[in-house]
Design a protein around this motif. Sequence first.
Motif, PDB file in Angstrom:
ATOM      1  N   ASN A  78       0.822  -1.209   0.000  1.00 44.04           N
ATOM      2  CA  ASN A  78       0.000   0.000   0.000  1.00 44.04           C
ATOM      3  C   ASN A  78       0.857   1.261   0.000  1.00 44.04           C
ATOM      4  O   ASN A  78       0.505   2.253  -0.630  1.00 44.04           O
ATOM      5  CB  ASN A  78      -0.947  -0.001   1.201  1.00 44.04           C
ATOM      6  CG  ASN A  78      -2.040  -1.037   1.050  1.00 44.04           C
ATOM      7  OD1 ASN A  78      -2.334  -1.486  -0.046  1.00 44.04           O
ATOM      8  ND2 ASN A  78      -2.642  -1.417   2.162  1.00 44.04           N
ATOM      9  N   GLY A  79       1.978   1.234   0.689  1.00 44.11           N
ATOM     10  CA  GLY A  79       2.888   2.376   0.685  1.00 44.11           C
ATOM     11  C   GLY A  79       3.485   2.617  -0.685  1.00 44.11           C
ATOM     12  O   GLY A  79       3.604   3.763  -1.134  1.00 44.11           O
ATOM     13  N   MET A  80       3.860   1.532  -1.356  1.00 44.44           N
ATOM     14  CA  MET A  80       4.419   1.669  -2.702  1.00 44.44           C
ATOM     15  C   MET A  80       3.361   2.183  -3.677  1.00 44.44           C
ATOM     16  O   MET A  80       3.647   3.037  -4.528  1.00 44.44           O
ATOM     17  CB  MET A  80       4.983   0.330  -3.171  1.00 44.44           C
ATOM     18  CG  MET A  80       6.249  -0.054  -2.444  1.00 44.44           C
ATOM     19  SD  MET A  80       6.869  -1.721  -2.749  1.00 44.44           S
ATOM     20  CE  MET A  80       6.881  -1.863  -4.492  1.00 44.44           C
ATOM     21  N   ALA A  82       0.760   4.073  -2.920  1.00 42.49           N
ATOM     22  CA  ALA A  82       0.514   5.483  -2.592  1.00 42.49           C
ATOM     23  C   ALA A  82       1.617   6.362  -3.170  1.00 42.49           C
ATOM     24  O   ALA A  82       1.337   7.444  -3.709  1.00 42.49           O
ATOM     25  CB  ALA A  82       0.415   5.658  -1.078  1.00 42.49           C
ATOM     26  N   ALA A  83       2.864   5.920  -3.082  1.00 39.28           N
ATOM     27  CA  ALA A  83       3.973   6.688  -3.656  1.00 39.28           C
ATOM     28  C   ALA A  83       3.839   6.766  -5.178  1.00 39.28           C
ATOM     29  O   ALA A  83       4.094   7.823  -5.778  1.00 39.28           O
ATOM     30  CB  ALA A  83       5.303   6.059  -3.271  1.00 39.28           C
ATOM     31  N   LEU A  84       3.423   5.684  -5.818  1.00 41.75           N
ATOM     32  CA  LEU A  84       3.221   5.680  -7.266  1.00 41.75           C
ATOM     33  C   LEU A  84       2.099   6.627  -7.657  1.00 41.75           C
ATOM     34  O   LEU A  84       2.225   7.395  -8.613  1.00 41.75           O
ATOM     35  CB  LEU A  84       2.927   4.262  -7.762  1.00 41.75           C
ATOM     36  CG  LEU A  84       2.648   4.123  -9.256  1.00 41.75           C
ATOM     37  CD1 LEU A  84       3.893   4.501 -10.061  1.00 41.75           C
ATOM     38  CD2 LEU A  84       2.198   2.724  -9.585  1.00 41.75           C
ATOM     39  N   ARG A  85       0.978   6.590  -6.917  1.00 41.18           N
ATOM     40  CA  ARG A  85      -0.143   7.505  -7.208  1.00 41.18           C
ATOM     41  C   ARG A  85       0.289   8.959  -7.056  1.00 41.18           C
ATOM     42  O   ARG A  85      -0.069   9.811  -7.869  1.00 41.18           O
ATOM     43  CB  ARG A  85      -1.309   7.205  -6.265  1.00 41.18           C
ATOM     44  CG  ARG A  85      -2.076   5.961  -6.618  1.00 41.18           C
ATOM     45  CD  ARG A  85      -3.307   5.794  -5.738  1.00 41.18           C
ATOM     46  NE  ARG A  85      -3.825   4.474  -5.868  1.00 41.18           N
ATOM     47  CZ  ARG A  85      -3.847   3.560  -4.898  1.00 41.18           C
ATOM     48  NH1 ARG A  85      -3.401   3.864  -3.709  1.00 41.18           N
ATOM     49  NH2 ARG A  85      -4.321   2.367  -5.128  1.00 41.18           N
ATOM     50  N   GLU A  86       1.062   9.250  -6.029  1.00 38.24           N
ATOM     51  CA  GLU A  86       1.543  10.612  -5.810  1.00 38.24           C
ATOM     52  C   GLU A  86       2.458  11.044  -6.958  1.00 38.24           C
ATOM     53  O   GLU A  86       2.343  12.164  -7.470  1.00 38.24           O
ATOM     54  CB  GLU A  86       2.279  10.692  -4.481  1.00 38.24           C
ATOM     55  CG  GLU A  86       2.762  12.068  -4.121  1.00 38.24           C
ATOM     56  CD  GLU A  86       3.456  12.079  -2.777  1.00 38.24           C
ATOM     57  OE1 GLU A  86       4.456  12.811  -2.659  1.00 38.24           O
ATOM     58  OE2 GLU A  86       3.015  11.371  -1.864  1.00 38.24           O
ATOM     59  N   HIS A  87       3.334  10.162  -7.372  1.00 36.04           N
ATOM     60  CA  HIS A  87       4.242  10.470  -8.481  1.00 36.04           C
ATOM     61  C   HIS A  87       3.458  10.695  -9.779  1.00 36.04           C
ATOM     62  O   HIS A  87       3.739  11.635 -10.530  1.00 36.04           O
ATOM     63  CB  HIS A  87       5.264   9.345  -8.651  1.00 36.04           C
ATOM     64  CG  HIS A  87       6.272   9.595  -9.713  1.00 36.04           C
ATOM     65  ND1 HIS A  87       7.219  10.582  -9.619  1.00 36.04           N
ATOM     66  CD2 HIS A  87       6.467   8.985 -10.915  1.00 36.04           C
ATOM     67  CE1 HIS A  87       7.962  10.576 -10.712  1.00 36.04           C
ATOM     68  NE2 HIS A  87       7.530   9.609 -11.513  1.00 36.04           N
ATOM     69  N   GLU A  90       1.764  14.064  -9.705  1.00 31.18           N
ATOM     70  CA  GLU A  90       2.716  15.143  -9.980  1.00 31.18           C
ATOM     71  C   GLU A  90       3.022  15.221 -11.470  1.00 31.18           C
ATOM     72  O   GLU A  90       3.095  16.309 -12.045  1.00 31.18           O
ATOM     73  CB  GLU A  90       4.009  14.928  -9.192  1.00 31.18           C
ATOM     74  CG  GLU A  90       3.878  15.159  -7.709  1.00 31.18           C
ATOM     75  CD  GLU A  90       5.134  14.757  -6.947  1.00 31.18           C
ATOM     76  OE1 GLU A  90       6.126  14.319  -7.578  1.00 31.18           O
ATOM     77  OE2 GLU A  90       5.119  14.880  -5.713  1.00 31.18           O
TER      78      GLU A  90
END
Length: 119
Positions: A78-80, A82-87, A90
């Motif tokens: 889930n952390g990975m 979330a980081a992908l969605r944020e990237h 952007e």
Amino acid sequence: TLSISSLDAYNCHPYLSLLRSDLREDCPSADTAGFVFSYSTAMVIVYPLGIPILMYALMLYHNVPSMSRAKTASSVKNGMLAALREHLAELRAGLVDSLVHYSPTPTSSSSTPTVMPKA
């Protein structure tokens, strides 16, 4: 605290044969057939060793280690994500921003023909 108090039965003054924690009491380890010595020995085994072993056995019985591994893997995934969605957000914001502010520059070789006046 219970472990320390049960170990106090073995902490005797070497010359007086009295307990160091209470000098009014005789040392129970001198009388190995006595109740206090037997009780202290049992409590040394039950509290410091028995309770952690019991808790470990209960955790194994209820499958806690595998639940912990599954939750850890899920949280990493889930952390990975979330980081992908944020990237991606952007990148999308940067792309939209560049499209909104896009202004084509005119080129010197335009495709419109130049009309010359007749003389």
